[in-house]
Design a protein around this motif. Structure first.
Motif, PDB file in Angstrom:
ATOM      1  N   GLU A  25       0.856  -1.397  -0.020  1.00 28.78           N
ATOM      2  CA  GLU A  25      -0.230  -0.165   0.029  1.00 28.78           C
ATOM      3  C   GLU A  25       0.648   1.537  -0.010  1.00 28.78           C
ATOM      4  OE1 GLU A  25      -4.004  -1.572   2.236  1.00 28.78           O
ATOM      5  OE2 GLU A  25      -2.139   0.090   3.400  1.00 28.78           O
ATOM      6  N   ARG A  26       2.287   0.941  -0.231  1.00 24.89           N
ATOM      7  CA  ARG A  26       2.953   2.318   0.397  1.00 24.89           C
ATOM      8  C   ARG A  26       3.669   2.130  -0.590  1.00 24.89           C
ATOM      9  NH1 ARG A  26       3.175   3.918   6.064  1.00 24.89           N
ATOM     10  NH2 ARG A  26       5.014   4.120   5.774  1.00 24.89           N
ATOM     11  N   GLY A  27       4.061   1.251  -1.134  1.00 22.54           N
ATOM     12  CA  GLY A  27       5.011   1.638  -2.884  1.00 22.54           C
ATOM     13  C   GLY A  27       6.473   0.618  -2.241  1.00 22.54           C
ATOM     14  N   GLY A  28       6.204  -0.248  -1.243  1.00 25.57           N
ATOM     15  CA  GLY A  28       6.921  -0.961  -0.566  1.00 25.57           C
ATOM     16  C   GLY A  28       6.844  -2.407  -0.504  1.00 25.57           C
ATOM     17  N   ARG A  29       8.259  -3.117  -0.198  1.00 25.66           N
ATOM     18  CA  ARG A  29       7.910  -4.356  -0.927  1.00 25.66           C
ATOM     19  C   ARG A  29       7.955  -5.968   0.013  1.00 25.66           C
ATOM     20  NH1 ARG A  29       7.285  -2.475  -4.668  1.00 25.66           N
ATOM     21  NH2 ARG A  29       7.837  -1.930  -6.937  1.00 25.66           N
ATOM     22  N   PHE A  30       7.175  -6.343   0.235  1.00 23.64           N
ATOM     23  CA  PHE A  30       7.604  -8.089   0.735  1.00 23.64           C
ATOM     24  C   PHE A  30       7.152  -9.381  -0.070  1.00 23.64           C
ATOM     25  CE2 PHE A  30       5.124 -11.657   2.380  1.00 23.64           C
ATOM     26  CZ  PHE A  30       4.889 -11.477   3.599  1.00 23.64           C
ATOM     27  N   ILE A  31       8.025  -9.946   0.454  1.00 23.74           N
ATOM     28  CA  ILE A  31       8.707 -11.371  -0.005  1.00 23.74           C
ATOM     29  C   ILE A  31       7.777 -12.170   1.079  1.00 23.74           C
ATOM     30  CG2 ILE A  31      10.139 -12.610  -1.632  1.00 23.74           C
ATOM     31  CD1 ILE A  31      11.610 -10.510  -2.160  1.00 23.74           C
ATOM     32  N   GLN A  32       7.767 -13.634   0.508  1.00 22.11           N
ATOM     33  CA  GLN A  32       7.500 -14.515   1.560  1.00 22.11           C
ATOM     34  C   GLN A  32       8.375 -15.938   1.325  1.00 22.11           C
ATOM     35  OE1 GLN A  32       4.118 -16.472   3.753  1.00 22.11           O
ATOM     36  NE2 GLN A  32       4.725 -18.147   3.000  1.00 22.11           N
ATOM     37  N   MET A  33       9.763 -15.751   2.125  1.00 19.96           N
ATOM     38  CA  MET A  33      11.199 -16.562   1.759  1.00 19.96           C
ATOM     39  C   MET A  33      10.417 -18.151   2.097  1.00 19.96           C
ATOM     40  SD  MET A  33      12.531 -13.625   0.129  1.00 19.96           S
ATOM     41  CE  MET A  33      14.266 -14.589  -0.739  1.00 19.96           C
ATOM     42  N   GLU A  34      11.772 -19.263   0.960  1.00 22.26           N
ATOM     43  CA  GLU A  34      11.584 -20.211   1.943  1.00 22.26           C
ATOM     44  C   GLU A  34      11.993 -20.588   2.449  1.00 22.26           C
ATOM     45  OE1 GLU A  34      15.443 -19.736  -1.075  1.00 22.26           O
ATOM     46  OE2 GLU A  34      13.401 -18.401  -0.555  1.00 22.26           O
ATOM     47  N   ASP A  35      12.468 -19.660   3.355  1.00 21.26           N
ATOM     48  CA  ASP A  35      12.894 -20.452   4.991  1.00 21.26           C
ATOM     49  C   ASP A  35      13.765 -18.619   5.007  1.00 21.26           C
ATOM     50  OD1 ASP A  35      15.916 -20.051   3.494  1.00 21.26           O
ATOM     51  OD2 ASP A  35      15.625 -21.775   3.457  1.00 21.26           O
ATOM     52  N   GLU A  36      14.491 -19.269   7.129  1.00 21.07           N
ATOM     53  CA  GLU A  36      14.767 -17.877   7.729  1.00 21.07           C
ATOM     54  C   GLU A  36      15.924 -17.223   6.546  1.00 21.07           C
ATOM     55  OE1 GLU A  36      12.290 -19.399  10.162  1.00 21.07           O
ATOM     56  OE2 GLU A  36      13.312 -20.529   8.868  1.00 21.07           O
ATOM     57  N   ILE A  37      17.033 -18.443   6.215  1.00 18.96           N
ATOM     58  CA  ILE A  37      17.970 -18.934   5.585  1.00 18.96           C
ATOM     59  C   ILE A  37      18.284 -16.894   4.920  1.00 18.96           C
ATOM     60  CG2 ILE A  37      20.280 -18.790   4.300  1.00 18.96           C
ATOM     61  CD1 ILE A  37      19.967 -21.487   6.187  1.00 18.96           C
ATOM     62  N   ALA A  38      16.717 -17.494   4.021  1.00 18.25           N
ATOM     63  CA  ALA A  38      16.878 -16.760   2.498  1.00 18.25           C
ATOM     64  C   ALA A  38      16.309 -15.469   3.200  1.00 18.25           C
ATOM     65  CB  ALA A  38      15.945 -17.239   1.448  1.00 18.25           C
ATOM     66  N   SER A  39      15.798 -15.090   4.214  1.00 21.33           N
ATOM     67  CA  SER A  39      15.064 -13.927   4.524  1.00 21.33           C
ATOM     68  C   SER A  39      16.129 -13.373   5.018  1.00 21.33           C
ATOM     69  CB  SER A  39      14.069 -14.388   5.351  1.00 21.33           C
ATOM     70  OG  SER A  39      13.388 -15.240   5.716  1.00 21.33           O
ATOM     71  N   ILE A  40      16.797 -13.306   5.882  1.00 19.42           N
ATOM     72  CA  ILE A  40      18.056 -12.033   6.259  1.00 19.42           C
ATOM     73  C   ILE A  40      19.084 -11.639   4.803  1.00 19.42           C
ATOM     74  CG2 ILE A  40      19.686 -13.605   6.669  1.00 19.42           C
ATOM     75  CD1 ILE A  40      20.083 -12.036   9.626  1.00 19.42           C
ATOM     76  N   ALA A  41      18.818 -13.346   4.137  1.00 18.92           N
ATOM     77  CA  ALA A  41      19.515 -12.626   2.926  1.00 18.92           C
ATOM     78  C   ALA A  41      19.112 -11.689   1.913  1.00 18.92           C
ATOM     79  CB  ALA A  41      19.831 -14.037   2.178  1.00 18.92           C
ATOM     80  N   ALA A  42      17.972 -11.893   1.717  1.00 19.04           N
ATOM     81  CA  ALA A  42      16.375 -10.744   0.836  1.00 19.04           C
ATOM     82  C   ALA A  42      17.439  -9.635   2.004  1.00 19.04           C
ATOM     83  CB  ALA A  42      15.692 -11.215   0.768  1.00 19.04           C
ATOM     84  N   CYS A  43      16.763  -9.184   3.175  1.00 14.56           N
ATOM     85  CA  CYS A  43      17.173  -8.194   3.912  1.00 14.56           C
ATOM     86  C   CYS A  43      17.962  -7.450   3.554  1.00 14.56           C
ATOM     87  CB  CYS A  43      16.662  -8.293   5.862  1.00 14.56           C
ATOM     88  SG  CYS A  43      15.118  -8.295   5.943  1.00 14.56           S
ATOM     89  N   ILE A  44      19.272  -8.227   3.846  1.00 14.68           N
ATOM     90  CA  ILE A  44      20.527  -7.431   3.324  1.00 14.68           C
ATOM     91  C   ILE A  44      21.258  -6.842   2.293  1.00 14.68           C
ATOM     92  CG2 ILE A  44      23.364  -8.370   2.727  1.00 14.68           C
ATOM     93  CD1 ILE A  44      22.959 -10.118   5.556  1.00 14.68           C
ATOM     94  N   GLY A  45      20.182  -8.195   1.141  1.00 13.44           N
ATOM     95  CA  GLY A  45      20.670  -7.425  -0.052  1.00 13.44           C
ATOM     96  C   GLY A  45      19.574  -5.799  -0.838  1.00 13.44           C
ATOM     97  N   ALA A  46      18.445  -6.461   0.082  1.00 10.01           N
ATOM     98  CA  ALA A  46      17.933  -4.999  -0.447  1.00 10.01           C
ATOM     99  C   ALA A  46      18.212  -3.362   0.571  1.00 10.01           C
ATOM    100  CB  ALA A  46      16.686  -5.277   0.799  1.00 10.01           C
ATOM    101  N   SER A  47      18.802  -3.904   1.998  1.00 13.91           N
ATOM    102  CA  SER A  47      19.343  -2.677   2.969  1.00 13.91           C
ATOM    103  C   SER A  47      20.597  -2.156   1.452  1.00 13.91           C
ATOM    104  CB  SER A  47      20.167  -3.541   3.592  1.00 13.91           C
ATOM    105  OG  SER A  47      20.808  -2.070   4.797  1.00 13.91           O
ATOM    106  N   LEU A  48      21.283  -2.952   0.515  1.00 16.49           N
ATOM    107  CA  LEU A  48      22.432  -2.527   0.042  1.00 16.49           C
ATOM    108  C   LEU A  48      21.876  -1.237  -1.568  1.00 16.49           C
ATOM    109  CD1 LEU A  48      24.960  -5.489  -0.157  1.00 16.49           C
ATOM    110  CD2 LEU A  48      25.936  -3.307   0.821  1.00 16.49           C
ATOM    111  N   THR A  49      20.756  -1.604  -1.317  1.00 16.26           N
ATOM    112  CA  THR A  49      20.074  -1.134  -2.269  1.00 16.26           C
ATOM    113  C   THR A  49      19.670   0.285  -2.058  1.00 16.26           C
ATOM    114  OG1 THR A  49      17.872  -1.942  -1.892  1.00 16.26           O
ATOM    115  CG2 THR A  49      19.258  -2.414  -3.165  1.00 16.26           C
ATOM    116  N   GLY A  50      19.365   0.663  -0.675  1.00 17.69           N
ATOM    117  CA  GLY A  50      19.449   1.955  -0.344  1.00 17.69           C
ATOM    118  C   GLY A  50      17.927   2.453   0.642  1.00 17.69           C
TER     119      GLY A  50
END
Length: 380
Positions: A49-74
């Motif tokens: 609703e706010r223009g953000g992104r939500f992703i349900q990952m396959e597990d928690e290893i991938a979850s924090i990995a995705a968060c790290i990658g997203a943070s690197l984009t700013g």
């Protein structure tokens, strides 16, 4: 006359999600796990609703990995989990520490090792939050004691992650995550929201790991023209791997010092009836609610007892414990584990003072009467 703010009936997990949105979080990656699932459910609805992104990952290893990658984009990113998922995140948590990528990890603790009791309260992840990932490192861990504080500490967690360029852990427990109580939330702009420092040099001159006096490098966002290398290996100022002993030594000490040198700014705690206390109860999170009730009842019975509620768990608030417990004859630690914080408290209390652990691990909230009985015994 200023209009009085409306109090909202909120769940702790709802307050956490609201705090993340207030702080400017625009990316969430996670895997549903009790008792944190409500956070993911809310973010799945609110972020798009706010223009953000939500992703349900396959597990928690991938979850924090995705968060790290997203943070690197700013963007400001976070994830929420419970004990088993938190265990899976540890390697990438260390990666975020080493690469200095800001993000927030919420752990709503359940009871026991392994699957344990998914819907039961526990506080057994205190030491895992500190030492779960391998190697020498420091970590910032905050733990709320109620719904309204969950909101404010979530905002603080994001602010500290951005300021220090590091992951920050919000260590909740099932009691706080699932309880409902009245909360008054700040208006937009009323509570400080901090964004990370950005480079003020041309792309060709940018060094992603060149730190100033505060020990924190600026972080350029991927896709903005700055090009740099990110690796979990020890690296030089350019981000490329190094085997030079002097650079390795300097890097690991800087990662430690950027947190420890700011320890005063990271240490949050609350005192209750401690001015003349001969007995001090140390507690935190959901357990502190019971401890406060026990201290109040003991005071009514004429016992000189007070409470120190820890809000920052790591870096451990040594000076706060020394100050509040400095004149105590007995220090009681009340927690829903087998004494993880008690051991830390005992190394800081005055010589000759008694240290007593009230541990509670049956999958229920520690009852005030259990703490009260120990207070009365100590006062005899």
């Amino acid at each position: 006359m200023t209009e009085k703010k409306k109090k909202q009936l909120m769940q702790g997990n709802e307050a956490c999600a609201a705090g993340a949105l207030y702080a400017g979080a625009s990316f969430y990656a996670g895997y549903p796990i009790t008792p944190s699932t409500e956070i993911a459910e809310i973010m799945a609805k609110r972020l798009p609703e706010r223009g953000g992104r939500f992703i349900q990952m396959e597990d928690e290893i991938a979850s924090i990995a995705a968060c790290i990658g997203a943070s690197l984009t700013g963007v400001k990113s976070f994830t929420a989990t419970s004990g088993p998922g938190f265990s899976l995140m540890q390697e990438n948590l260390g990666y975020a520490i080493m690469t200095e990528v800001p993000c927030v990890v919420v752990n709503v603790q359940r009871m026991g090792p392994s699957t344990g009791s998914p819907t039961a309260p526990g506080q057994g992840d205190v030491m895992q939050a500190r030492w779960g990932t391998h190697g020498d490192h420091e970590i910032v861990v905050l733990t709320p004691g109620g719904v309204e504080e969950t909101f404010s500490l979530t905002v603080k967690a994001f602010n500290l992650a951005e300021i220090l360029r590091t992951p920050v852990i919000l260590l909740m427990d099932e009691v706080v995550g699932h309880m409902r109580e009245g909360a008054v939330l700040p208006d937009p702009g009323e509570m400080e929201v901090v964004n990370r420092k950005e480079p003020d040099v041309a792309a060709k001159d940018y060094l992603p790991y060149s730190a100033g006096e505060d020990g924190v490098p600026t972080l350029a966002s991927f896709g903005t023209g700055y090009r740099y290398h990110v690796t979990g290996l020890f690296h030089d100022e350019r981000g490329f791997p190094t085997g030079k002993p002097e650079l390795i030594d300097a890097q690991i000490r800087r990662l430690r010092d950027k947190i420890l040198k700011n320890k005063d700014k990271l240490t949050f705690y609350e005192e209750y009836l401690t001015d003349d206390a001969e007995i001090v109860v140390v507690s935190y999170g959901g357990s502190a609610r019971s401890a406060r009730a026990a201290v109040r009842e003991a005071r009514e019975a004429g016992i000189k007892v007070g409470m120190l509620r820890l809000i920052t768990l790591w870096p451990f608030p040594d000076e706060a414990v020394r100050k509040v417990c400095g004149n105590a004859k007995t220090v009681i630690t009340a927690e829903m584990n087998l004494g993880q914080v008690h051991n830390e408290v005992c190394r800081l209390i005055p010589k000759g003072a008694r240290g007593i652990s009230v541990s509670h691990v049956d999958g229920t909230l520690i009852p005030p009467q259990k703490i009260l009985s120990v207070i009365k015994e100590a006062a005899e």
